[in-house]
Design a protein around this motif. Structure first.
Motif, PDB file in Angstrom:
ATOM      1  N   MET A   1       1.871  -8.025 -12.361  1.00 59.88           N
ATOM      2  CA  MET A   1       0.816  -8.220 -11.354  1.00 59.88           C
ATOM      3  C   MET A   1      -0.144  -7.035 -11.370  1.00 59.88           C
ATOM      4  O   MET A   1       0.274  -5.911 -11.621  1.00 59.88           O
ATOM      5  N   THR A   2      -1.374  -7.303 -11.071  1.00 61.90           N
ATOM      6  CA  THR A   2      -2.383  -6.247 -11.158  1.00 61.90           C
ATOM      7  C   THR A   2      -2.312  -5.311  -9.947  1.00 61.90           C
ATOM      8  O   THR A   2      -1.829  -5.676  -8.875  1.00 61.90           O
ATOM      9  N   LEU A   3      -2.820  -4.117 -10.190  1.00 65.06           N
ATOM     10  CA  LEU A   3      -2.922  -3.120  -9.136  1.00 65.06           C
ATOM     11  C   LEU A   3      -3.981  -3.572  -8.127  1.00 65.06           C
ATOM     12  O   LEU A   3      -5.048  -4.048  -8.515  1.00 65.06           O
ATOM     13  N   LEU A   4      -3.688  -3.413  -6.852  1.00 61.88           N
ATOM     14  CA  LEU A   4      -4.651  -3.811  -5.816  1.00 61.88           C
ATOM     15  C   LEU A   4      -5.331  -2.562  -5.265  1.00 61.88           C
ATOM     16  O   LEU A   4      -4.708  -1.506  -5.134  1.00 61.88           O
ATOM     17  N   ARG A   5      -6.622  -2.699  -4.944  1.00 52.51           N
ATOM     18  CA  ARG A   5      -7.356  -1.547  -4.424  1.00 52.51           C
ATOM     19  C   ARG A   5      -8.287  -2.021  -3.311  1.00 52.51           C
ATOM     20  O   ARG A   5      -8.975  -3.040  -3.453  1.00 52.51           O
ATOM     21  N   GLY A   6      -8.292  -1.283  -2.200  1.00 54.39           N
ATOM     22  CA  GLY A   6      -9.171  -1.653  -1.101  1.00 54.39           C
ATOM     23  C   GLY A   6      -9.056  -0.660   0.042  1.00 54.39           C
ATOM     24  O   GLY A   6      -8.256   0.277  -0.015  1.00 54.39           O
ATOM     25  N   ARG A   7      -9.893  -0.869   1.054  1.00 57.39           N
ATOM     26  CA  ARG A   7      -9.870   0.042   2.204  1.00 57.39           C
ATOM     27  C   ARG A   7      -8.838  -0.424   3.219  1.00 57.39           C
ATOM     28  O   ARG A   7      -8.531  -1.603   3.312  1.00 57.39           O
ATOM     29  N   ALA A   8      -8.339   0.512   4.001  1.00 58.56           N
ATOM     30  CA  ALA A   8      -7.302   0.201   4.987  1.00 58.56           C
ATOM     31  C   ALA A   8      -7.908  -0.165   6.342  1.00 58.56           C
ATOM     32  O   ALA A   8      -8.861   0.473   6.800  1.00 58.56           O
ATOM     33  N   PHE A   9      -7.348  -1.200   6.959  1.00 57.82           N
ATOM     34  CA  PHE A   9      -7.579  -1.500   8.379  1.00 57.82           C
ATOM     35  C   PHE A   9      -6.243  -1.282   9.066  1.00 57.82           C
ATOM     36  O   PHE A   9      -5.266  -1.958   8.730  1.00 57.82           O
ATOM     37  N   VAL A  10      -6.191  -0.352   9.995  1.00 58.39           N
ATOM     38  CA  VAL A  10      -4.897   0.094  10.525  1.00 58.39           C
ATOM     39  C   VAL A  10      -4.690  -0.421  11.962  1.00 58.39           C
ATOM     40  O   VAL A  10      -5.586  -0.286  12.805  1.00 58.39           O
ATOM     41  N   TYR A  11      -3.508  -0.998  12.212  1.00 53.50           N
ATOM     42  CA  TYR A  11      -3.182  -1.529  13.540  1.00 53.50           C
ATOM     43  C   TYR A  11      -1.781  -1.079  13.960  1.00 53.50           C
ATOM     44  O   TYR A  11      -1.003  -0.595  13.146  1.00 53.50           O
ATOM     45  N   GLY A  12      -1.474  -1.304  15.227  1.00 49.60           N
ATOM     46  CA  GLY A  12      -0.193  -0.872  15.785  1.00 49.60           C
ATOM     47  C   GLY A  12       0.903  -1.911  15.626  1.00 49.60           C
ATOM     48  O   GLY A  12       0.891  -2.707  14.696  1.00 49.60           O
ATOM     49  N   ALA A  13       1.836  -1.922  16.574  1.00 47.54           N
ATOM     50  CA  ALA A  13       3.011  -2.805  16.501  1.00 47.54           C
ATOM     51  C   ALA A  13       2.733  -4.159  17.163  1.00 47.54           C
ATOM     52  O   ALA A  13       1.816  -4.301  17.972  1.00 47.54           O
ATOM     53  N   ASN A  14       3.552  -5.140  16.784  1.00 44.74           N
ATOM     54  CA  ASN A  14       3.581  -6.463  17.434  1.00 44.74           C
ATOM     55  C   ASN A  14       2.221  -7.177  17.432  1.00 44.74           C
ATOM     56  O   ASN A  14       1.830  -7.775  18.443  1.00 44.74           O
ATOM     57  N   ILE A  15       1.501  -7.105  16.317  1.00 42.89           N
ATOM     58  CA  ILE A  15       0.272  -7.905  16.206  1.00 42.89           C
ATOM     59  C   ILE A  15       0.715  -9.347  15.951  1.00 42.89           C
ATOM     60  O   ILE A  15       1.225  -9.679  14.882  1.00 42.89           O
ATOM     61  N   ASP A  16       0.560 -10.199  16.970  1.00 44.50           N
ATOM     62  CA  ASP A  16       1.116 -11.549  16.910  1.00 44.50           C
ATOM     63  C   ASP A  16       0.120 -12.544  16.317  1.00 44.50           C
ATOM     64  O   ASP A  16      -1.066 -12.254  16.205  1.00 44.50           O
ATOM     65  N   THR A  17       0.644 -13.715  15.975  1.00 41.23           N
ATOM     66  CA  THR A  17      -0.193 -14.701  15.283  1.00 41.23           C
ATOM     67  C   THR A  17      -1.302 -15.260  16.177  1.00 41.23           C
ATOM     68  O   THR A  17      -2.324 -15.704  15.669  1.00 41.23           O
ATOM     69  N   ASP A  18      -1.104 -15.247  17.493  1.00 37.27           N
ATOM     70  CA  ASP A  18      -2.186 -15.686  18.382  1.00 37.27           C
ATOM     71  C   ASP A  18      -3.389 -14.757  18.260  1.00 37.27           C
ATOM     72  O   ASP A  18      -4.529 -15.185  18.391  1.00 37.27           O
ATOM     73  N   GLN A  19      -3.122 -13.473  18.014  1.00 36.15           N
ATOM     74  CA  GLN A  19      -4.223 -12.513  17.865  1.00 36.15           C
ATOM     75  C   GLN A  19      -4.823 -12.560  16.459  1.00 36.15           C
ATOM     76  O   GLN A  19      -6.002 -12.303  16.274  1.00 36.15           O
ATOM     77  N   ILE A  20      -3.994 -12.899  15.473  1.00 39.38           N
ATOM     78  CA  ILE A  20      -4.489 -12.981  14.095  1.00 39.38           C
ATOM     79  C   ILE A  20      -5.345 -14.237  13.923  1.00 39.38           C
ATOM     80  O   ILE A  20      -6.377 -14.221  13.256  1.00 39.38           O
ATOM     81  N   TYR A  21      -4.915 -15.333  14.552  1.00 35.48           N
ATOM     82  CA  TYR A  21      -5.684 -16.587  14.490  1.00 35.48           C
ATOM     83  C   TYR A  21      -5.412 -17.399  15.747  1.00 35.48           C
ATOM     84  O   TYR A  21      -4.259 -17.754  16.026  1.00 35.48           O
ATOM     85  N   PRO A  22      -6.459 -17.740  16.516  1.00 36.81           N
ATOM     86  CA  PRO A  22      -6.242 -18.376  17.831  1.00 36.81           C
ATOM     87  C   PRO A  22      -5.812 -19.846  17.752  1.00 36.81           C
ATOM     88  O   PRO A  22      -6.337 -20.609  16.943  1.00 36.81           O
ATOM     89  N   LYS A  48     -16.442  -8.677  10.294  1.00 39.78           N
ATOM     90  CA  LYS A  48     -17.755  -8.187   9.836  1.00 39.78           C
ATOM     91  C   LYS A  48     -17.581  -7.108   8.772  1.00 39.78           C
ATOM     92  O   LYS A  48     -18.395  -6.975   7.861  1.00 39.78           O
ATOM     93  N   GLU A  49     -16.520  -6.315   8.894  1.00 40.73           N
ATOM     94  CA  GLU A  49     -16.363  -5.145   8.018  1.00 40.73           C
ATOM     95  C   GLU A  49     -15.487  -5.397   6.795  1.00 40.73           C
ATOM     96  O   GLU A  49     -15.596  -4.675   5.808  1.00 40.73           O
ATOM     97  N   CYS A  50     -14.608  -6.392   6.844  1.00 41.70           N
ATOM     98  CA  CYS A  50     -13.644  -6.599   5.760  1.00 41.70           C
ATOM     99  C   CYS A  50     -14.342  -7.045   4.478  1.00 41.70           C
ATOM    100  O   CYS A  50     -15.181  -7.945   4.501  1.00 41.70           O
ATOM    101  N   ARG A  51     -13.999  -6.390   3.375  1.00 42.03           N
ATOM    102  CA  ARG A  51     -14.537  -6.749   2.057  1.00 42.03           C
ATOM    103  C   ARG A  51     -13.364  -7.189   1.178  1.00 42.03           C
ATOM    104  O   ARG A  51     -12.227  -6.749   1.388  1.00 42.03           O
ATOM    105  N   PRO A  52     -13.646  -8.008   0.156  1.00 45.96           N
ATOM    106  CA  PRO A  52     -12.564  -8.460  -0.724  1.00 45.96           C
ATOM    107  C   PRO A  52     -11.763  -7.280  -1.280  1.00 45.96           C
ATOM    108  O   PRO A  52     -12.350  -6.301  -1.747  1.00 45.96           O
ATOM    109  N   GLY A  53     -10.462  -7.374  -1.168  1.00 48.66           N
ATOM    110  CA  GLY A  53      -9.584  -6.315  -1.663  1.00 48.66           C
ATOM    111  C   GLY A  53      -9.022  -5.436  -0.562  1.00 48.66           C
ATOM    112  O   GLY A  53      -8.012  -4.742  -0.754  1.00 48.66           O
TER     113      GLY A  53
END
Lengths: 170, 417
Positions: A1-22, A48-53
């Motif tokens: 598998m290829t190496l992945l490269r991208g910027r980090a979006f950092v979050y805390g604990a217990n990010i639930d699926t309701d918050q990821i997708y309503p 708005k900020e997320c870019r591929p990778g």
């Protein structure tokens, strides 16, 4: 598998699926449209900020809650290349792997990485480098079965191959 | 081996297994709910033409029951057509209620069976000695294709409940207290077993509540060894007496063991916005409540409606509070009508809505506006779960919800017992 490269979006604990997708938008099945709502409940700026990778880095129990595959679909459609968390909700973990989205467990990463840091990840070995801070981390290696699904690009291509070669009853 | 391991070993045609092993298991019951049209899509995308064992497939139209938007109606229409084309064994349409209770009521949830449904609260079936676990749409589609699913054999943790529950305190309070102590990721990838005299003394309804809420500990599945209470519950629903329940071998090593004395337990609430943000109800007593909600696979069974009716009989809810009641299933609703509970609740000011998932996940039938506060007998209080993301959800027992509806503020149910 290829190496992945991208910027980090950092979050805390217990990010639930309701918050990821309503839940009210679960009738949508077109992946691109599902992708327009990624992380809406936790971080409206994400889409708005997320870019591929780019990668999501989180604390414990990322993707806890409902069984909705939309939570994995939306991240992939938004361009996320991997999720690295201290632990995962187990259904989210399966859904992501099935879609060919690498999800790796690294206990300490979220406490060392900042939003916008450039990361590289080798999903096959779990090696992570924060290029911005020049720190190295090691995620728990994925099991052979899980890696096999990822190498196929997800469970769908894998099952298609199985159906072709062995028939539906194998 | 643990009884849960025996279920998986049998399903994979192997003599023995152990935690950590990945097995390809034959699935006894594969359930799809109406949120996930992707299940059908994935089945077709993977080259599926005929479902492998359609007699084992159950389709539940419960989350959108009945459809409140045109797109929901479209999803349900497409699923009904899919069921007819594929000869799906069981279509539980919008009149049947929440998938888990509907499955039990149809006699299809049984000891020793391996039950996989596209719903996270499938852990509930552990309360009858089954291995129940939730998956996503594409996992379920692989079952439609092959009849099988890969599962990692989980480690098992055991909670022994001692003592006697005080009057006005319920299984929901016990599991909330455990959640508050152990937190929402304690049991990720693991199974949770309940045992001990306090579990033996519980009704089947209370045991179902315990196992249902293990999902909020992150559990893969739950387990309670079936006994005479279980057998009577299943017999009343026409469940076939086979397969017989399996048992855990003496000497099985649990990954963790904990003991609790429920005699000291008092009513609990999970405060916004996490299931493990738990405190004694007393810590939040007096906070005004806009909506009180009794329902779902967690808190909408006949016994739950009975407790609410007990508290509300001959009384009326507070004018600032609305009480929404969604029985868990059609059978629950029918029995509650016969017992007079529905009359009692509606006379007390309750709004009765369709048996189904309703506002538990913020789809319809009782959503919250910005800034509102709800006390709910359901299972999750994440931001936005029941409507606006700036609404507050407090999770509690059905009795606590009823007492709060009466007072118009978070209130202790024990004075009514």
């Amino acid at each position: 598998m290829t190496l992945l490269r991208g910027r980090a979006f950092v979050y805390g604990a217990n990010i639930d699926t309701d918050q990821i997708y309503p839940a009210p938008l679960l009738t949508i099945t077109d992946a691109d449209k599902v992708g327009e709502h990624a992380m809406e409940g936790v971080d409206p700026a994400f889409i708005k900020e997320c870019r591929p990778g780019d990668m999501i880095v989180a604390g414990t129990n990322f993707g806890c809650g409902s069984s909705r595959e939309h939570a994995a679909v939306t991240l992939r459609a938004a361009g996320v290349s991997a999720v690295i968390a201290a632990s995962f909700g187990r259904i989210f973990f399966r859904n992501a792997i099935n879609l060919g989205l690498p999800v790796l467990i690294c206990r300490e990463l979220h406490t060392h990485v900042s939003r916008g840091d450039w990361l590289t990840l080798d999903p096959a070995t779990g090696q992570i480098v924060d290029e911005t801070t020049r720190q190295h981390f090691q995620a728990e290696p994925l099991s052979g079965y899980v890696l096999d699904i990822l190498r196929h690009g997800g469970i769908k291509p894998m099952m298609r191959e199985l159906m072709r070669t062995k028939g539906p009853r194998s | 081996m643990h009884a849960l391991e025996k279920i998986l070993a049998r399903a994979a045609d192997v003599a023995t297994t152990h935690a950590g092993e990945i097995l390809n298991c034959r699935i006894d019951i594969a359930g799809i709910n109406d949120l996930y049209l992707q299940t059908k899509r994935s089945f077709l995308e993977m080259g599926g033409t005929r479902i492998h064992a359609p007699q084992n497939v159950v389709m539940f139209l419960d989350h959108y029951a009945p459809a409140s938007t045109v797109s929901q109606a479209g999803v349900q229409k497409e699923f009904r057509q899919f069921c007819a084309q594929q000869g799906v064994g069981h279509l539980m349409d919008v009149n049947r209620g929440v998938c888990h209770q509907a499955l039990l009521d149809a006699g299809l949830s049984k000891p020793a069976s391996l039950i996989v449904i596209t719903d996270s609260h499938t852990t509930m079936h552990g309360a009858v000695g089954a291995f129940g676990t939730g998956v996503g749409a594409t996992d379920l589609a692989t079952i439609l294709l092959t009849g099988k699913l890969w599962l990692r054999v989980p480690e098992v943790v055991r909670f022994t409940l001692h003592g006697t529950l005080p009057a006005g305190v319920f299984a929901k309070d016990v599991i909330l207290r455990i959640l508050g102590e152990l937190k929402a990721d304690y049991a990720v990838y693991r199974a949770v077993e309940f045992t001990g005299p306090a579990v033996s003394a519980m009704s089947q309804s209370e045991r179902l509540c315990l196992c249902n809420m293990t999902t909020e500990l992150g559990a893969k599945t739950a387990y309670i060894q079936p006994d005479a209470v279980t057998a009577a519950y299943l017999a009343a629903r026409g469940a076939a007496p086979s397969p017989a329940p399996l048992t855990t071998d003496p000497g099985y090593t649990y990954a963790d063991e904990r003991a609790y004395d429920v005699s000291a337990c008092e009513p609990q609430v999970a405060a916004p916005s996490s299931v493990d943000n738990v405190a004694p109800l007393a810590a939040h007593a007096g906070k005004p409540v806009d909506q009180a909600y009794i329902g779902a696979c967690t808190g909408g069974r006949l016994e739950d409606l009975a407790e609410a009716a007990h508290i509300l009989r001959g009384r009326h809810i507070h004018p600032r509070t609305r009480l929404v009641v969604s029985p868990a299933s059609r059978e629950t609703l029918l029995a509650a009508i016969q017992a007079g509970y529905i009359t009692t609740l509606v006379e007390a000011g309750a709004t009765l809505v369709t048996p189904g998932c309703a506002a538990c996940l913020g789809i319809h039938e009782g959503l919250l506006a910005e800034g509102e506060r709800c006390i709910s007998a359901t299972n999750r209080n994440f931001p936005g779960r029941m409507g606006h993301r700036n609404a507050e959800i407090f999770l509690a027992s059905p009795a606590s919800v009823a007492a709060s509806a009466l007072a118009g503020e978070i209130a202790d149910p024990r004075p009514y017992y």
